[in-house]
Scaffold this motif. Structure first.
Motif, PDB file in Angstrom:
ATOM      1  N   PRO A  62      32.230  28.557   7.236  1.00 41.99           N
ATOM      2  CA  PRO A  62      31.522  29.437   6.301  1.00 41.99           C
ATOM      3  C   PRO A  62      32.364  30.658   5.942  1.00 41.99           C
ATOM      4  O   PRO A  62      33.167  31.134   6.748  1.00 41.99           O
ATOM      5  N   ALA A  79      18.726  21.350  11.150  1.00 40.37           N
ATOM      6  CA  ALA A  79      19.988  21.546  10.436  1.00 40.37           C
ATOM      7  C   ALA A  79      20.523  22.950  10.684  1.00 40.37           C
ATOM      8  O   ALA A  79      21.727  23.143  10.904  1.00 40.37           O
ATOM      9  N   PHE A  80      19.629  23.945  10.680  1.00 38.09           N
ATOM     10  CA  PHE A  80      20.057  25.321  10.932  1.00 38.09           C
ATOM     11  C   PHE A  80      20.615  25.462  12.339  1.00 38.09           C
ATOM     12  O   PHE A  80      21.662  26.090  12.544  1.00 38.09           O
ATOM     13  N   LYS A 133      21.905  23.159  14.291  1.00 43.20           N
ATOM     14  CA  LYS A 133      23.183  22.454  14.396  1.00 43.20           C
ATOM     15  C   LYS A 133      24.310  23.296  13.806  1.00 43.20           C
ATOM     16  O   LYS A 133      25.400  23.422  14.386  1.00 43.20           O
ATOM     17  N   LYS A 134      24.056  23.886  12.655  1.00 37.75           N
ATOM     18  CA  LYS A 134      25.055  24.729  12.001  1.00 37.75           C
ATOM     19  C   LYS A 134      25.354  25.965  12.839  1.00 37.75           C
ATOM     20  O   LYS A 134      26.521  26.361  12.989  1.00 37.75           O
ATOM     21  N   GLU A 135      24.310  26.574  13.395  1.00 35.25           N
ATOM     22  CA  GLU A 135      24.495  27.782  14.200  1.00 35.25           C
ATOM     23  C   GLU A 135      25.275  27.487  15.469  1.00 35.25           C
ATOM     24  O   GLU A 135      26.146  28.267  15.886  1.00 35.25           O
ATOM     25  N   ALA A 145      27.476  25.094  15.855  1.00 30.79           N
ATOM     26  CA  ALA A 145      28.862  24.832  15.465  1.00 30.79           C
ATOM     27  C   ALA A 145      29.623  26.148  15.300  1.00 30.79           C
ATOM     28  O   ALA A 145      30.756  26.297  15.772  1.00 30.79           O
ATOM     29  N   GLU A 146      28.992  27.123  14.635  1.00 27.54           N
ATOM     30  CA  GLU A 146      29.626  28.429  14.464  1.00 27.54           C
ATOM     31  C   GLU A 146      29.829  29.105  15.822  1.00 27.54           C
ATOM     32  O   GLU A 146      30.861  29.744  16.076  1.00 27.54           O
ATOM     33  N   ASN A 172      33.509  20.157  14.756  1.00 28.80           N
ATOM     34  CA  ASN A 172      32.145  20.710  14.599  1.00 28.80           C
ATOM     35  C   ASN A 172      32.076  21.618  13.386  1.00 28.80           C
ATOM     36  O   ASN A 172      31.861  22.829  13.519  1.00 28.80           O
ATOM     37  N   ALA A 179      30.877  23.863  10.528  1.00 28.77           N
ATOM     38  CA  ALA A 179      29.594  24.582  10.411  1.00 28.77           C
ATOM     39  C   ALA A 179      28.958  24.332   9.065  1.00 28.77           C
ATOM     40  O   ALA A 179      29.642  24.008   8.104  1.00 28.77           O
TER      41      ALA A 179
END
Length: 326
Positions: free
Chosen positions: A69, A218-219, A221-223, A225-226, A324, A326
């Motif tokens: 991101p 989804a949120f 998983k993204k968080e 990864a970050e 991973n 993000a």
């Protein structure tokens, strides 16, 4: 030598992994393990063969940065910039170390043929011939200011990364509390619907629950990864900062040793080449030359391991980004 953070989490878990609780590897322990195993020979030979090469290189890093991101780009990019600067400084210090060896080489060769307890007149004459060029050269080992800026930059970067990790953890806790609250509400609605035997509405509630879970999952998983990317960079920045601190201390000690030898030589040259003083300086230099060789070897080993750590750190952070996204 460097270890990357490992997260084990799922949307059903009620706990959030805290990267700050992961133990950071002990620099001295990891260093001793590496040096006293056969793998160190491989590390040294690989580094010697590729002193000018960063791995992963700048092109691979730039490609990977497109996967994260925008809000993380500056921090992660800064991490890779700092590791590249650290690599350049280590390369420069290694070249300085080679010059220090060259500077001392004639003296070290002289000591191989010397009877240190009773230098002869011929020994004194040979020593004086060597003292003049030795004194003329500047101390090739840089002072401690060389590494202070990059160590400060890595420390500041780790602080920023830790703050972002804390914010990410906070967001995950809020989301999970919201999910638990929503789940309780849905269960209550479902019970009421079952009690009213309205099957159609029950299906509608189930569909609503499924639809609401998708963006939440989804949120999360993204968080996560970050979080992995930020924490890997923070841990690696910490380890590298400590590596550079060790190298800085060893370089300062070696610089002082070289400076001490130059002071002794200057004393002889300024006092008109007095025979007694020449003999005493020869004896002192002979006593210190073994320690000089040990210090050079110790510093060189740490430089090679720092090169290894830099590439390992870059690889681990890159791996977190590519495996991973993000």
């Amino acid at each position: 030598m460097l270890k990357c953070i490992s997260f084990k989490s799922s949307t059903s878990s009620s706990t959030i992994p805290n990267p700050s609780q992961e133990g950071t590897p002990s620099i001295s322990r990891e260093y001793n393990l590496a040096v006293h195993t056969t793998s160190y020979t491989e590390i040294r030979s690989n580094v010697e063969a590729q002193l000018h090469h960063l791995n992963p290189n700048r092109d691979r890093v730039q490609d990977a940065l497109t996967l994260i991101p925008t809000r993380l780009t500056r921090l992660i990019s800064t991490f890779f910039d700092h590791t590249e600067t650290a690599s350049d400084l280590c390369l420069h210090l290694h070249q300085c170390l080679l010059r220090a060896r060259d500077l001392h080489a004639p003296l070290l060769d002289f000591f191989q043929t010397l009877n240190p307890t009773d230098p002869t007149q011929n020994d004194c004459v040979r020593a004086l011939r060597l003292f003049h060029p030795f004194h003329a050269f500047q101390n090739p080992i840089p002072d401690s200011l060389t590494f202070s800026a990059i160590r400060s930059d890595l420390s500041a970067l780790k602080t920023q990364l830790d703050r972002r990790v804390a914010k990410s953890l906070s967001r995950l806790r809020i989301v999970r509390r919201a999910v638990r609250g929503s789940a309780l509400c849905l269960v209550a609605v479902a019970i009421a619907v079952v009690a009213a035997t309205v099957a159609v509405t029950l299906h509608a509630v189930a569909a609503l629950a499924a639809a609401g879970a998708v963006p939440v999952c989804a949120f999360e998983k993204k968080e996560l990864a970050e979080l992995r990317q930020l924490d890997a960079a923070a841990k690696c920045a910490y380890v590298l900062s400590n590596d550079l601190a060790t190298i800085d201390a060893l370089a300062s000690r070696l610089r002082a040793a070289v400076e001490g030898d130059k002071v002794l030589v200057r004393l002889v040259l300024e006092r008109g080449n007095e025979r007694y003083l020449v003999e005493e300086v020869i004896k002192q230099l002979w006593k210190s030359h073994k320690g000089f060789l040990e210090q050079v070897e110790d510093l060189e080993e740490h430089i090679f391991l720092c090169f290894y750590n830099i590439n390992k750190a870059r690889f681990l952070v890159l791996q977190e980004i590519t495996s991973n996204p993000a």
